[in-house]
Design a protein around this motif. Structure first.
Motif, PDB file in Angstrom:
ATOM      1  N   PHE A  12      -9.102  -2.219 -26.994  1.00  0.00           N
ATOM      2  CA  PHE A  12      -9.649  -3.516 -26.646  1.00  0.00           C
ATOM      3  C   PHE A  12      -8.582  -4.335 -25.940  1.00  0.00           C
ATOM      4  CE2 PHE A  12     -12.919  -3.069 -30.115  1.00  0.00           C
ATOM      5  CZ  PHE A  12     -14.013  -3.126 -29.249  1.00  0.00           C
ATOM      6  N   CYS A  13      -8.971  -4.945 -24.848  1.00  0.00           N
ATOM      7  CA  CYS A  13      -8.052  -5.732 -24.024  1.00  0.00           C
ATOM      8  C   CYS A  13      -8.624  -7.140 -23.874  1.00  0.00           C
ATOM      9  CB  CYS A  13      -7.898  -5.073 -22.658  1.00  0.00           C
ATOM     10  SG  CYS A  13      -6.956  -6.039 -21.472  1.00  0.00           S
ATOM     11  N   SER A  14      -7.789  -8.148 -24.123  1.00  0.00           N
ATOM     12  CA  SER A  14      -8.229  -9.537 -23.991  1.00  0.00           C
ATOM     13  C   SER A  14      -7.540 -10.256 -22.835  1.00  0.00           C
ATOM     14  CB  SER A  14      -7.954 -10.291 -25.296  1.00  0.00           C
ATOM     15  OG  SER A  14      -6.567 -10.299 -25.569  1.00  0.00           O
ATOM     16  N   SER A  15      -6.784  -9.512 -22.045  1.00  0.00           N
ATOM     17  CA  SER A  15      -6.022 -10.136 -20.966  1.00  0.00           C
ATOM     18  C   SER A  15      -6.927 -10.621 -19.840  1.00  0.00           C
ATOM     19  CB  SER A  15      -5.008  -9.150 -20.394  1.00  0.00           C
ATOM     20  OG  SER A  15      -4.242  -9.777 -19.380  1.00  0.00           O
ATOM     21  N   GLU A  16      -6.595 -11.784 -19.324  1.00  0.00           N
ATOM     22  CA  GLU A  16      -7.266 -12.270 -18.129  1.00  0.00           C
ATOM     23  C   GLU A  16      -6.796 -11.415 -16.961  1.00  0.00           C
ATOM     24  OE1 GLU A  16      -6.323 -16.401 -17.764  1.00  0.00           O
ATOM     25  OE2 GLU A  16      -6.945 -16.799 -19.822  1.00  0.00           O
ATOM     26  N   LEU A  17      -7.556 -11.431 -15.886  1.00  0.00           N
ATOM     27  CA  LEU A  17      -7.160 -10.702 -14.687  1.00  0.00           C
ATOM     28  C   LEU A  17      -6.137 -11.520 -13.911  1.00  0.00           C
ATOM     29  CD1 LEU A  17     -10.594  -9.321 -13.478  1.00  0.00           C
ATOM     30  CD2 LEU A  17      -8.736  -8.050 -14.551  1.00  0.00           C
ATOM     31  N   TYR A  18      -5.124 -10.854 -13.432  1.00  0.00           N
ATOM     32  CA  TYR A  18      -4.072 -11.514 -12.664  1.00  0.00           C
ATOM     33  C   TYR A  18      -4.529 -11.700 -11.223  1.00  0.00           C
ATOM     34  CZ  TYR A  18       0.236 -12.139 -10.051  1.00  0.00           C
ATOM     35  OH  TYR A  18       1.196 -12.610  -9.208  1.00  0.00           O
ATOM     36  N   ASP A  19      -4.381 -12.908 -10.731  1.00  0.00           N
ATOM     37  CA  ASP A  19      -4.689 -13.211  -9.336  1.00  0.00           C
ATOM     38  C   ASP A  19      -3.373 -13.350  -8.584  1.00  0.00           C
ATOM     39  OD1 ASP A  19      -5.487 -14.126  -6.880  1.00  0.00           O
ATOM     40  OD2 ASP A  19      -6.388 -15.992  -7.618  1.00  0.00           O
ATOM     41  N   PRO A  20      -3.031 -12.368  -7.748  1.00  0.00           N
ATOM     42  CA  PRO A  20      -1.736 -12.418  -7.054  1.00  0.00           C
ATOM     43  C   PRO A  20      -1.603 -13.619  -6.115  1.00  0.00           C
ATOM     44  CG  PRO A  20      -3.038 -10.533  -6.316  1.00  0.00           C
ATOM     45  CD  PRO A  20      -3.794 -11.181  -7.419  1.00  0.00           C
ATOM     46  N   LYS A  21      -2.717 -14.274  -5.752  1.00  0.00           N
ATOM     47  CA  LYS A  21      -2.660 -15.438  -4.867  1.00  0.00           C
ATOM     48  C   LYS A  21      -2.343 -16.720  -5.627  1.00  0.00           C
ATOM     49  CE  LYS A  21      -5.961 -13.412  -1.686  1.00  0.00           C
ATOM     50  NZ  LYS A  21      -7.329 -13.456  -1.195  1.00  0.00           N
ATOM     51  N   SER A  22      -2.413 -16.648  -6.950  1.00  0.00           N
ATOM     52  CA  SER A  22      -2.159 -17.838  -7.765  1.00  0.00           C
ATOM     53  C   SER A  22      -0.692 -18.237  -7.688  1.00  0.00           C
ATOM     54  CB  SER A  22      -2.545 -17.561  -9.222  1.00  0.00           C
ATOM     55  OG  SER A  22      -2.171 -18.650 -10.019  1.00  0.00           O
ATOM     56  N   LEU A  23      -0.444 -19.533  -7.618  1.00  0.00           N
ATOM     57  CA  LEU A  23       0.929 -20.037  -7.542  1.00  0.00           C
ATOM     58  C   LEU A  23       1.483 -20.378  -8.913  1.00  0.00           C
ATOM     59  CD1 LEU A  23       0.528 -22.342  -4.424  1.00  0.00           C
ATOM     60  CD2 LEU A  23       1.461 -20.029  -4.517  1.00  0.00           C
ATOM     61  N   THR A  24       0.660 -20.281  -9.942  1.00  0.00           N
ATOM     62  CA  THR A  24       1.131 -20.585 -11.288  1.00  0.00           C
ATOM     63  C   THR A  24       1.587 -19.320 -11.994  1.00  0.00           C
ATOM     64  OG1 THR A  24      -1.081 -20.352 -12.213  1.00  0.00           O
ATOM     65  CG2 THR A  24      -0.435 -22.564 -11.495  1.00  0.00           C
ATOM     66  N   ASN A  25       2.353 -19.508 -13.062  1.00  0.00           N
ATOM     67  CA  ASN A  25       2.787 -18.379 -13.877  1.00  0.00           C
ATOM     68  C   ASN A  25       1.575 -17.756 -14.548  1.00  0.00           C
ATOM     69  OD1 ASN A  25       5.628 -18.814 -13.465  1.00  0.00           O
ATOM     70  ND2 ASN A  25       5.369 -20.622 -14.726  1.00  0.00           N
TER      71      ASN A  25
ATOM     72  N   THR B 244     -12.573  -6.371 -23.678  1.00  0.00           N
ATOM     73  CA  THR B 244     -13.131  -5.276 -22.882  1.00  0.00           C
ATOM     74  C   THR B 244     -12.358  -4.015 -23.238  1.00  0.00           C
ATOM     75  OG1 THR B 244     -11.617  -5.758 -21.060  1.00  0.00           O
ATOM     76  CG2 THR B 244     -13.804  -6.764 -20.957  1.00  0.00           C
ATOM     77  N   LYS B 245     -12.951  -2.854 -22.972  1.00  0.00           N
ATOM     78  CA  LYS B 245     -12.278  -1.596 -23.310  1.00  0.00           C
ATOM     79  C   LYS B 245     -11.575  -1.023 -22.088  1.00  0.00           C
ATOM     80  CE  LYS B 245     -14.822  -0.193 -27.354  1.00  0.00           C
ATOM     81  NZ  LYS B 245     -15.392   0.902 -28.089  1.00  0.00           N
ATOM     82  N   VAL B 246     -10.342  -0.560 -22.340  1.00  0.00           N
ATOM     83  CA  VAL B 246      -9.543   0.084 -21.291  1.00  0.00           C
ATOM     84  C   VAL B 246      -8.866   1.315 -21.889  1.00  0.00           C
ATOM     85  CG1 VAL B 246      -9.123  -2.065 -20.018  1.00  0.00           C
ATOM     86  CG2 VAL B 246      -7.489  -1.332 -21.751  1.00  0.00           C
ATOM     87  N   SER B 247      -8.373   2.186 -21.028  1.00  0.00           N
ATOM     88  CA  SER B 247      -7.664   3.377 -21.520  1.00  0.00           C
ATOM     89  C   SER B 247      -6.356   2.958 -22.180  1.00  0.00           C
ATOM     90  CB  SER B 247      -7.368   4.335 -20.365  1.00  0.00           C
ATOM     91  OG  SER B 247      -6.350   3.798 -19.535  1.00  0.00           O
ATOM     92  N   GLN B 248      -5.861   3.807 -23.085  1.00  0.00           N
ATOM     93  CA  GLN B 248      -4.597   3.499 -23.763  1.00  0.00           C
ATOM     94  C   GLN B 248      -3.452   3.346 -22.782  1.00  0.00           C
ATOM     95  OE1 GLN B 248      -3.515   5.922 -27.142  1.00  0.00           O
ATOM     96  NE2 GLN B 248      -5.578   5.797 -27.980  1.00  0.00           N
ATOM     97  N   ASN B 249      -3.387   4.221 -21.791  1.00  0.00           N
ATOM     98  CA  ASN B 249      -2.293   4.155 -20.830  1.00  0.00           C
ATOM     99  C   ASN B 249      -2.331   2.847 -20.050  1.00  0.00           C
ATOM    100  OD1 ASN B 249       0.032   5.449 -19.643  1.00  0.00           O
ATOM    101  ND2 ASN B 249      -1.188   5.606 -17.786  1.00  0.00           N
ATOM    102  N   ASN B 250      -3.528   2.445 -19.638  1.00  0.00           N
ATOM    103  CA  ASN B 250      -3.686   1.179 -18.923  1.00  0.00           C
ATOM    104  C   ASN B 250      -3.268   0.022 -19.824  1.00  0.00           C
ATOM    105  OD1 ASN B 250      -4.403  -0.779 -17.083  1.00  0.00           O
ATOM    106  ND2 ASN B 250      -6.590  -0.497 -17.320  1.00  0.00           N
TER     107      ASN B 250
END
Length: 197
Positions: free
Chosen positions: A68-81, A108-114
């Motif tokens: 289970f993954c709770s991370s938000e998706l990273y937006d490389p265009k974002s100027l914030t940390n 959401t579910k993701v592979s262990q390696n991911n």
């Protein structure tokens, strides 16, 4: 001489690590923040493979289990940390701070390696990415992370600006995801390790 543990022993070891993490998280949530390193050590035993040892998940052939993954998706265009596993919250006695989400509604579910090696959960003020693996390894081994938090300033209860350290709460959220991932799994049935008699 290499000792090979049998399946029941390995299952018991994994169950013990998971139970210990749950108990340590309870202590952390009650305010004992000194034990966060112990949580990281337990997570490392479950996941970390080295040249000398295999992780408990690897030994039990449980690597196909999704996490289970709770991370938000990273937006490389974002100027914030980017602090993908935490939420911003205000506590009356402390002011604003980053807190573990501890909420399973957005998992959401993701592979262990991911989950372990690939997914970026923090990107610091220099643009350096940090994965769960990198964070847990450094914390468990008591190695300082070169994390530039200069852009992460929040106001405390007295309206003073503080630079925050998101790592302890990130470790707490990683532990939450791990416990949620294995909460309803029958380790004996799910393990692909054949029982040797």
């Amino acid at each position: 001489m290499k000792t090979i543990l049998n399946k029941p022993v390995l299952v018991l070891q994994l169950q013990k690590q998971l139970n210990d993490i749950k108990d340590l998280c309870g202590e952390y949530d009650l305010g004992n923040h000194q034990i966060i390193n112990f949580i990281a050590e337990k997570v490392l035993i479950i996941f970390q493979n080295t040249d000398q040892t295999k992780s408990l998940l690897n030994q039990l052939k449980l690597t196909p289990v999704l996490m289970f993954c709770s991370s938000e998706l990273y937006d490389p265009k974002s100027l914030t940390n980017f602090i993908g596993l935490l939420k911003l919250g205000r506590q009356p006695e402390k002011g604003w701070s980053y807190l573990a989400k501890l909420d399973n509604s957005s998992l959401t579910k993701v592979s262990q390696n991911n989950w372990w090696q690939n997914k970026k959960v923090i990107i610091d003020s220099d643009g350096v990415p940090f994965t769960r693996s990198k964070i847990i390894k450094s914390f468990a081994d008591d190695i300082s992370l070169n994390l530039n938090t200069s852009g992460w300033k929040l106001k405390d209860a007295d309206r003073n600006k503080l630079t925050i350290n998101p790592i302890p709460e990130t470790v707490r959220q990683i532990a939450f995801e791990l416990l949620e991932s294995f909460k309803n799994i029958d380790l004996n049935k799910e393990s692909k390790l054949h029982l040797k008699v």
